[in-house]
Write a protein that holds these residues in place. Sequence first.
Motif, PDB file in Angstrom:
ATOM      1  N   ASN A 171       0.817  -1.206   0.000  1.00 10.16           N
ATOM      2  CA  ASN A 171       0.000   0.000   0.000  1.00 10.16           C
ATOM      3  C   ASN A 171       0.854   1.261   0.000  1.00 10.16           C
ATOM      4  OD1 ASN A 171      -2.203   1.890   1.804  1.00 10.16           O
ATOM      5  ND2 ASN A 171      -2.979   0.663   0.123  1.00 10.16           N
ATOM      6  N   LEU A 172       1.966   1.242   0.707  1.00 10.98           N
ATOM      7  CA  LEU A 172       2.861   2.396   0.734  1.00 10.98           C
ATOM      8  C   LEU A 172       3.471   2.651  -0.644  1.00 10.98           C
ATOM      9  CD1 LEU A 172       4.664   1.813   4.153  1.00 10.98           C
ATOM     10  CD2 LEU A 172       2.873   3.481   3.639  1.00 10.98           C
ATOM     11  N   VAL A 173       3.843   1.575  -1.334  1.00  8.80           N
ATOM     12  CA  VAL A 173       4.365   1.715  -2.695  1.00  8.80           C
ATOM     13  C   VAL A 173       3.289   2.283  -3.611  1.00  8.80           C
ATOM     14  CG1 VAL A 173       5.299   0.477  -4.693  1.00  8.80           C
ATOM     15  CG2 VAL A 173       6.037  -0.142  -2.380  1.00  8.80           C
ATOM     16  N   ALA A 174       2.058   1.804  -3.456  1.00 11.21           N
ATOM     17  CA  ALA A 174       0.949   2.287  -4.279  1.00 11.21           C
ATOM     18  C   ALA A 174       0.725   3.779  -4.078  1.00 11.21           C
ATOM     19  CB  ALA A 174      -0.328   1.518  -3.942  1.00 11.21           C
ATOM     20  N   MET A 175       0.810   4.256  -2.841  1.00 10.27           N
ATOM     21  CA  MET A 175       0.645   5.680  -2.571  1.00 10.27           C
ATOM     22  C   MET A 175       1.637   6.516  -3.354  1.00 10.27           C
ATOM     23  SD  MET A 175      -0.039   5.970   1.528  1.00 10.27           S
ATOM     24  CE  MET A 175      -1.486   5.264   2.305  1.00 10.27           C
ATOM     25  N   LEU A 176       2.894   6.075  -3.370  1.00 11.24           N
ATOM     26  CA  LEU A 176       3.937   6.825  -4.072  1.00 11.24           C
ATOM     27  C   LEU A 176       3.607   6.972  -5.546  1.00 11.24           C
ATOM     28  CD1 LEU A 176       6.735   8.140  -4.376  1.00 11.24           C
ATOM     29  CD2 LEU A 176       7.698   5.823  -4.535  1.00 11.24           C
ATOM     30  N   PHE A 177       3.275   5.875  -6.196  1.00 14.51           N
ATOM     31  CA  PHE A 177       3.098   5.927  -7.648  1.00 14.51           C
ATOM     32  C   PHE A 177       1.774   6.564  -8.053  1.00 14.51           C
ATOM     33  CE2 PHE A 177       6.633   3.042  -7.388  1.00 14.51           C
ATOM     34  CZ  PHE A 177       7.379   3.413  -8.483  1.00 14.51           C
ATOM     35  N   GLN A 178       0.738   6.411  -7.265  1.00 14.76           N
ATOM     36  CA  GLN A 178      -0.506   7.105  -7.599  1.00 14.76           C
ATOM     37  C   GLN A 178      -0.345   8.602  -7.401  1.00 14.76           C
ATOM     38  OE1 GLN A 178      -2.017   3.836  -9.066  1.00 14.76           O
ATOM     39  NE2 GLN A 178      -3.053   5.794  -9.172  1.00 14.76           N
ATOM     40  N   ALA A 179       0.439   9.015  -6.412  1.00 17.19           N
ATOM     41  CA  ALA A 179       0.699  10.442  -6.219  1.00 17.19           C
ATOM     42  C   ALA A 179       1.477  11.010  -7.399  1.00 17.19           C
ATOM     43  CB  ALA A 179       1.475  10.669  -4.918  1.00 17.19           C
ATOM     44  N   LEU A 180       2.447  10.257  -7.920  1.00 17.44           N
ATOM     45  CA  LEU A 180       3.207  10.713  -9.083  1.00 17.44           C
ATOM     46  C   LEU A 180       2.311  10.825 -10.313  1.00 17.44           C
ATOM     47  CD1 LEU A 180       6.563   8.698  -8.801  1.00 17.44           C
ATOM     48  CD2 LEU A 180       6.113  11.066  -8.133  1.00 17.44           C
ATOM     49  N   SER A 181       1.432   9.860 -10.502  1.00 19.71           N
ATOM     50  CA  SER A 181       0.525   9.896 -11.656  1.00 19.71           C
ATOM     51  C   SER A 181      -0.411  11.096 -11.569  1.00 19.71           C
ATOM     52  CB  SER A 181      -0.285   8.597 -11.716  1.00 19.71           C
ATOM     53  OG  SER A 181      -1.193   8.624 -12.797  1.00 19.71           O
ATOM     54  N   ALA A 182      -0.964  11.329 -10.376  1.00 22.20           N
ATOM     55  CA  ALA A 182      -1.857  12.482 -10.201  1.00 22.20           C
ATOM     56  C   ALA A 182      -1.114  13.781 -10.461  1.00 22.20           C
ATOM     57  CB  ALA A 182      -2.441  12.473  -8.786  1.00 22.20           C
ATOM     58  N   LYS A 183       0.103  13.895  -9.946  1.00 18.12           N
ATOM     59  CA  LYS A 183       0.886  15.119 -10.134  1.00 18.12           C
ATOM     60  C   LYS A 183       1.184  15.355 -11.612  1.00 18.12           C
ATOM     61  CE  LYS A 183       5.340  15.252  -9.090  1.00 18.12           C
ATOM     62  NZ  LYS A 183       6.634  15.390  -8.359  1.00 18.12           N
ATOM     63  N   LEU A 184       1.474  14.305 -12.339  1.00 19.84           N
ATOM     64  CA  LEU A 184       1.761  14.434 -13.774  1.00 19.84           C
ATOM     65  C   LEU A 184       0.589  15.077 -14.510  1.00 19.84           C
ATOM     66  CD1 LEU A 184       3.890  13.606 -15.992  1.00 19.84           C
ATOM     67  CD2 LEU A 184       2.443  11.604 -16.383  1.00 19.84           C
ATOM     68  N   GLY A 185      -0.620  14.617 -14.227  1.00 18.86           N
ATOM     69  CA  GLY A 185      -1.789  15.176 -14.884  1.00 18.86           C
ATOM     70  C   GLY A 185      -2.060  16.615 -14.483  1.00 18.86           C
ATOM     71  N   ILE A 186      -1.890  16.921 -13.203  1.00 21.59           N
ATOM     72  CA  ILE A 186      -2.150  18.277 -12.705  1.00 21.59           C
ATOM     73  C   ILE A 186      -1.185  19.287 -13.309  1.00 21.59           C
ATOM     74  CG2 ILE A 186      -2.076  19.741 -10.637  1.00 21.59           C
ATOM     75  CD1 ILE A 186      -2.957  17.188  -9.058  1.00 21.59           C
ATOM     76  N   VAL A 187       0.099  18.942 -13.321  1.00 18.28           N
ATOM     77  CA  VAL A 187       1.131  19.890 -13.747  1.00 18.28           C
ATOM     78  C   VAL A 187       1.147  20.078 -15.258  1.00 18.28           C
ATOM     79  CG1 VAL A 187       3.628  20.304 -13.824  1.00 18.28           C
ATOM     80  CG2 VAL A 187       2.562  19.447 -11.719  1.00 18.28           C
ATOM     81  N   THR A 188       0.996  18.998 -16.009  1.00 17.30           N
ATOM     82  CA  THR A 188       1.129  19.091 -17.466  1.00 17.30           C
ATOM     83  C   THR A 188      -0.191  19.323 -18.182  1.00 17.30           C
ATOM     84  OG1 THR A 188       0.854  16.693 -17.822  1.00 17.30           O
ATOM     85  CG2 THR A 188       3.086  17.501 -17.346  1.00 17.30           C
ATOM     86  N   GLY A 189      -1.312  18.992 -17.536  1.00 12.67           N
ATOM     87  CA  GLY A 189      -2.596  19.078 -18.218  1.00 12.67           C
ATOM     88  C   GLY A 189      -2.785  17.977 -19.243  1.00 12.67           C
ATOM     89  N   LYS A 190      -1.938  16.951 -19.174  1.00 16.20           N
ATOM     90  CA  LYS A 190      -2.013  15.815 -20.099  1.00 16.20           C
ATOM     91  C   LYS A 190      -1.914  14.529 -19.296  1.00 16.20           C
ATOM     92  CE  LYS A 190       0.244  18.516 -23.744  1.00 16.20           C
ATOM     93  NZ  LYS A 190       1.443  18.665 -24.584  1.00 16.20           N
ATOM     94  N   ASN A 191      -2.429  13.441 -19.873  1.00 12.90           N
ATOM     95  CA  ASN A 191      -2.317  12.171 -19.168  1.00 12.90           C
ATOM     96  C   ASN A 191      -1.084  11.402 -19.643  1.00 12.90           C
ATOM     97  OD1 ASN A 191      -3.080  10.432 -21.468  1.00 12.90           O
ATOM     98  ND2 ASN A 191      -5.151  11.252 -21.174  1.00 12.90           N
ATOM     99  N   LEU A 192      -0.779  10.329 -18.958  1.00 11.90           N
ATOM    100  CA  LEU A 192       0.442   9.575 -19.231  1.00 11.90           C
ATOM    101  C   LEU A 192       0.480   9.051 -20.658  1.00 11.90           C
ATOM    102  CD1 LEU A 192       3.076   8.334 -18.218  1.00 11.90           C
ATOM    103  CD2 LEU A 192       1.738   6.422 -17.276  1.00 11.90           C
ATOM    104  N   ALA A 193      -0.640   8.565 -21.179  1.00 13.68           N
ATOM    105  CA  ALA A 193      -0.677   8.047 -22.546  1.00 13.68           C
ATOM    106  C   ALA A 193      -0.381   9.155 -23.563  1.00 13.68           C
ATOM    107  CB  ALA A 193      -2.036   7.412 -22.829  1.00 13.68           C
ATOM    108  N   GLU A 194      -0.944  10.333 -23.356  1.00  8.93           N
ATOM    109  CA  GLU A 194      -0.701  11.448 -24.274  1.00  8.93           C
ATOM    110  C   GLU A 194       0.762  11.873 -24.263  1.00  8.93           C
ATOM    111  OE1 GLU A 194      -5.079  13.661 -24.057  1.00  8.93           O
ATOM    112  OE2 GLU A 194      -3.509  14.174 -22.630  1.00  8.93           O
ATOM    113  N   LEU A 195       1.381  11.909 -23.102  1.00 11.50           N
ATOM    114  CA  LEU A 195       2.791  12.283 -23.018  1.00 11.50           C
ATOM    115  C   LEU A 195       3.682  11.246 -23.674  1.00 11.50           C
ATOM    116  CD1 LEU A 195       2.826  13.697 -19.389  1.00 11.50           C
ATOM    117  CD2 LEU A 195       3.285  14.988 -21.468  1.00 11.50           C
ATOM    118  N   CYS A 196       3.336   9.988 -23.545  1.00 10.96           N
ATOM    119  CA  CYS A 196       4.091   8.938 -24.237  1.00 10.96           C
ATOM    120  C   CYS A 196       4.022   9.142 -25.748  1.00 10.96           C
ATOM    121  CB  CYS A 196       3.545   7.560 -23.864  1.00 10.96           C
ATOM    122  SG  CYS A 196       3.888   7.033 -22.172  1.00 10.96           S
TER     123      CYS A 196
END
Length: 428
Positions: A76-101
């Motif tokens: 669960n602790l590992v999950a928190m880290l990576f979900q926080a990174l994913s959320a931050k990516l969308g907030i900061v860039t205005g794009k989702n991970l698939a679009e950035l790829c």
Amino acid sequence: MPADTFVLRASLSDRTVLTAREVLAGRRRNWRDGLAFAGPAVVASIAYMDPGNFATNIQAGAGYGYGLLWVVLFANLVAMLFQALSAKLGIVTGKNLAELCREHFPPAMVWTMWSVSEIAAMATDLAEFVGGAVGLSLLFKMPLLAGMAVTGVIVYAILSFQRFGFRPLELVIAGLVAAIGLSYLLEVVIAPVDWHAAAWHTVVPQLADMQALVLAVGIIGATVMPHALYLHSGLTQARIPARTDTERHGIVRASNREVAIALAVAGLVNMAMVLMAAGAFHEGHRDVAEIATAYYSLTPLLGGAAAGAFLIALLASGISSSAVGTLAGQMIMQGFVGFAIPLWLRRLATMLPAFIVVAIGVDPTRALVLSQVVLSLALPFPMIALVHFTRRRDIMGRFANSGPMHAAAVAGTVIILALNLFLLLQVL
């Protein structure tokens, strides 16, 4: 339905954005106003309470009592880290991970990632739909394929709330999460739990034998799901568009709090699953390993209330995770291809393979195992891409991961991928 009802539902998301902006500007400080930022992590947390978690946690509790609770906590602790990174990516860039790829990687890699990710989304839906169908078949004694069809109709109805904005869908999923949580709260109240032993094993690692190691790897290795990494960035990318870095900072901070709370709830639900199985099955019924067997065993052991709560949680999990898995699939497809695809076609492409697999007679348990193999193969792509993008200052600006954060993300990636490889070798 009256026109004013449509307006009311559509305006709910607008009011949420307005409240969030008032909070960011410092004009509102009531804790209830802070709930305007809650939603994306709650939706993503369903990935950690899906029917696959039910099966794994039941095996852990029945076979090893409280001995693997520390694994659930670590995962669960590992999950928190990576979900926080994913959320931050969308907030900061205005794009989702698939679009950035799609924007930053070579075309051959993009098409490879899209193909693998699309198959992973289909595999996710397979597991979720089978779980929902098992719940319906236990409740109404209907055939598995009919249960999947009913699940599909319910899922499509839930996803139709998107036409009214993001907020109604978030509230529906939150309601299903609450149903799962309350059901397992009742379970641990009914089950004879040794709380002293549970507390000890939550913080003291131990592995009784090789099978315990394999099960621990299954719990950890399947924690960070490919679709959850893509999905969370998509849920945050345009939810509350940030106009300045100050607003971005406030939204990211609120997002981190929500991730911590939502994933903590998911972790407690998973622990409750283990506690229930340990209390009910470990003494005398250690061979309980399947969802249906657990359900039929609960009535004589703990009574009808425990069995009923288990079934409610399973149904809520199967339906909500199916909806979230389908939502992730449509988001992945649209993000990678970069051109408009009809919404119904995106949903159908994600859902249809699950029906085909069951219709041709594949054993449900075997189907679940195969889906986990596919997810293990697909995980490296979004995980490595997420760590890569959130470290780059040309993409994230001052929100790029710090040195310690990047080191933690790399370490988490290495651990999760190594465990997935180990699990894959065990299955194959």
